[in-house]
Design an enzyme around this catalytic site. Structure first.
Site, PDB file in Angstrom:
ATOM      1  N   GLY A 180       0.828  -1.201   0.000  1.00 48.72           N
ATOM      2  CA  GLY A 180       0.000   0.000   0.000  1.00 48.72           C
ATOM      3  C   GLY A 180       0.856   1.242   0.000  1.00 48.72           C
ATOM      4  N   CYS A 181       0.252   2.364  -0.348  1.00 48.98           N
ATOM      5  CA  CYS A 181       1.025   3.596  -0.479  1.00 48.98           C
ATOM      6  C   CYS A 181       1.495   4.111   0.879  1.00 48.98           C
ATOM      7  CB  CYS A 181       0.224   4.651  -1.231  1.00 48.98           C
ATOM      8  SG  CYS A 181      -1.474   4.873  -0.679  1.00 48.98           S
TER       9      CYS A 181
END
Lengths: 340, 340, 340, 340
Positions: free
Chosen positions: A147-148
């Site tokens: 995920g970012c």
């Protein structure tokens, strides 16, 4: 080498198309999209006019056999299923959803609303944070692309966590994200007039990326650490800044030396001499990091910046692909940011 | 009642002109500006065309006798001197600089670069955070108008601090500010092309507002508390969000009840039901607050939003003036935000 | 092949550095800057950290002998002189200033404030608008790289002008430009808080690009045509849109056929099916064009979009270089826009 | 005096709520909204917290009897019907839709997709452009509140049109609009990430405001004039700029004298000395105008700026109400723009 991009009309799918355009060794032979099914790429997105894939037609469904590499830019639950099928078909799978990111399957019902039906594949999947898990990636069959927020935050914490230099049992993470982080979904909050001039925290006590960060930090540090995570939306399209406030007894100099030792040779980590800026990583695979120490309170403050759609999603996915295919890791990913 | 705005061509000066335009009881008879000395207001700023003050001429220097009320929108050190003179002339002084905000004069050399030569006036000055020091303001001769970060942060902490419910000795404050917070100064970082799409922390280990916050929190709570303060610039013109992470043993319900008790009757404090948004306070005197509790880590997370130039500067200055002059406190300050 | 970028710290200079980074055949051996003289590239601009030129030092003055190709990103008048010197040194010169763009030297005193002292070089210089003057460019020694507004506008008009299908003697051009078009100059108007939410026309009756457009259109069409040019600033960093309103007796179908004939094979011209958008060309060398016809009034309306710093300046300069050096014209220039 | 706002949850409805809050003489007793039916104003829009109308509940349908004044912020066709009913109920009607703006009913099927079933009311309705039709407004029962583009454009042309000084039979109008002009509708084009950095023309050959402009200009000038209208979207929330290019034989001085004569006494028209800027009218009822003449081509260039939601919609509606109710025309509408 044939490539499929499933969910190619979302922001991460388009980012993949843009970067894979540069590869002569690769042919994208499938793109899928519910919304644009039957349309040509150029028709749906006129900025692909003159792209070599301009006439490729969006399919509605993925063909699980005709490609060699599958990038999945799908919602979490459809991804869960498709990975299983593709794995059985012996494909290379790079999954940009969260379906295989967290080793502890108990997290899924609470945070994602579904039971993880393939826990055996959770063991097979490799968390694709290259600078931390590079060795495992080389032979991976399933990449769970990070995920970012976890990408920015874990890279910001990695040397401290690995060396056991995090003192407190809670790390305070305040992060800023551009609006593209929400994906290409229609929502009044994300309309220009309402986003413009705005900024706010959201999901303060429950965000899906919190258990992902805790899971990975535990694997790195072998220690249970809680993350007090407060994400914010700011009025930019792309970009992510993670500001990490963490107790440590390392001095400022020791901190900087430690990060230098870990990261000097990492092409995509740039240690900067002043607090990092999201503009300076946009459209690139760089993660910029600045470490500082507040001696009065004993907290280190680490700021870490990425482009949520590039290093935080599609470029990192391609970095993983480069490793798996035996290309130079930075192949086609060395571009500098556009300025200004 | 005659009013002088010293430093009227900066952002806070212009904001004062805009709001004081509404008062029939007041006449602005002096505006000063080095940059525009000799020019009419309308000439320097065409958006004052049709204002009742459109033809007022910027003077170079302040006349310390011809007005009754002086709003000082000057740099800190010139303000230090001028307040002294005006006080001797028995004027009402509302100082938007930091020159009289901090009771502990030792702070000035380290954080502001000058010795505070008038410590006796530090005792006279009242810190103009109305919701906290209202009673002292009524008879004040010198108002030290609060800084923008302290306004948002202290209002966000006040009930907890006053009730002694802050557990740890360090409070983590991460704040976001619009670019107007830097004032109307030419700097490459603040040019549109460079600010656009950007966000970053700055002054991580030393910001002037840290001792101001610590000084006031100590006066409220009678306790030494350190603030680990990380300010950030985001690409908006105005607006400020303070995200406060603080250990407390109050439950979520107790927290909300406490804030309700303190703030329900405060016109300019709006307790919201979801994380606050800067867009919803722009151009207003409101401070929006949302309180939440993360039971897993024991931290309360409080988000507090203001317009840095309105409640964080000029509107708060006028709120102080209203009290001193015996007007209704919210007189001319009740406007809602422009949306969208 | 050694390259010098003179004036490398401005926006067009940095854009050149970014794109020339991709060339293995080229070594940048000189960069100059008054402001950053003596500093390393990475020090002045931290986003060049990890660039192969990160340690290159800005020189104060250009060395007119040690490079083979000179890109001049200087003000007009210094460029005038330097081109002369470099020409005598037999160098390849790509001048991004206006010093050699206009064949009629009478224009310079009125529009640029200086006499053109080297009219003989005006004859030597080739106007580097590739899609119009490609044949002349191959053997050029001096490229006068076109202005941004003329690039967008002339490409939008070229087929009509060449075919003699412009009826009126005045063409109405309304154009929008991002703020980077003003260069990296400190000016209050261009500060974020003042640019934000703003838009306005400027230089309505006298803009330097008007005679440049008229001069080139005359060379194309062999006809005296006046351009009624109204440029506007809009709040974007990069991007330019030219909206051309021009009388013609061609029907909508004839117009589209004509443009198709001229441009179908031009890689960097993309004829679109709906009005063009600046976002879709940002950071690229594309010029997107849409042609329409209003039968009620007899006017064609042509919209043409470029990135003012890419196709409108530095990428076009590199496109010229590619031709002169015998590379494929689109070499290293085929990147698609970042989206969103 | 009781007021109903029908369609109160759109941008123009909210703008009306914000401004009518200031009136002591008026009570808003009805607000309607399909989307928020049953919810309190504060619940739907937290920025109305502390508004005197915070607890007002959105109704689904309009009650055509219980209010005295009806502001209609509805789609065109529902407005067509409701005006009829309200007129029969003898109410004061201020219709912000286009249903009664154009005298020539033939326009409706082509441009709005419905037959105008009440042509007799087209005669009753007064076009609420105050500076042009003030005398008719005083006794109006139905105000057709002007469109935003027509407001900016007609005010920019009025003196020229009225005096018969428009030479050509076609006027070239290029206009820029903020995204709020599209209303509060979900559309991918208007999402922040897609609007950001973007600008483009739209509806080039057919826009609904073209016949509205032509209809009114004809009534003013008694001459058939065509408008070649090209609207553009730019990345701002609010604001509108109309750039009018029109042939005239008046000199620059004559032009400026003419506009001075017409507009000097108009409070809401501000003649400026340099091209007008949208930022300087945001949130106000001002229309800023700058007139210039290009002697080389014989064209006057007039730029005219308004806030599309204020003077271009809701504030103008309130200006009409002020006149009808016998208040001072500028009552509660004299606020200056927020800066910066």
């Amino acid at each position: 080498m044939k490539v499929c991009i499933a969910g190619a009309s979302g922001y991460t799918g388009i980012e993949l198309l843009r970067i894979l355009e540069l590869y002569k060794e690769i042919e994208i032979n499938q793109i899928t999209s519910r919304q644009y099914s039957g349309k040509a790429l150029k028709e749906a997105f006129p900025f692909f006019n003159k792209s070599k894939y301009q006439d490729l037609i969006f399919a509605e469904e993925v063909d699980a056999t005709s490609s060699d590499i599958y990038f999945l830019c799908l919602p979490h639950e459809p991804s869960l299923e498709l990975v299983k099928t593709l794995f059985e078909n012996n494909k290379i799978i790079i999954d940009l959803s969260a379906a295989y990111r967290i080793k502890n399957k108990e997290v899924y019902p609470e945070y994602y609303g579904f039971e993880h039906r393939f826990p055996e594949l959770l063991e097979v999947a490799v968390y694709g944070l290259v600078e931390v898990f590079r060795n495992d990636i080389k032979s991976a069959k399933i990449i769970a692309n990070p995920g970012c927020y976890p990408t920015a935050t874990i890279l910001g914490l990695y040397p401290l966590a690995k060396e056991g230099k995090i003192q407190d049992d809670t790390i305070i993470v305040n992060a800023l994200s551009g609006i593209s982080g929400a994906g290409r979904h229609l929502k009044e909050d994300f309309m220009y007039p309402e986003s413009f001039s705005n900024a706010y925290a959201y999901n303060i006590t429950k965000h899906r990326h919190t258990p992902e960060m805790e899971d990975v930090i535990k694997r790195i540090s072998d220690k249970d650490v809680k993350v007090r995570f407060t994400p914010h939306i700011i009025p930019v399209s792309r970009g992510m800044l993670s500001t990490i406030t963490v107790k440590t007894d390392l001095s400022k100099k020791q901190l900087r030396d430690l990060y230098f030792d870990y990261y000097e040779k990492e092409y995509f980590i740039r240690l900067q001499d002043r607090p990092v800026r999201i503009k300076e990583v946009l459209g690139t695979n760089f993660c910029d990091i600045f470490v500082d120490k507040d001696e009065k309170t004993g907290y280190a403050v680490i700021t870490s910046a990425i482009d949520n759609l590039s290093k935080g999603a599609s470029f990192q996915a391609v970095q993983n692909m480069n490793i798996i295919l035996g290309f130079e890791e930075s192949y086609n990913l060395k571009n500098l940011p556009i300025y200004p």
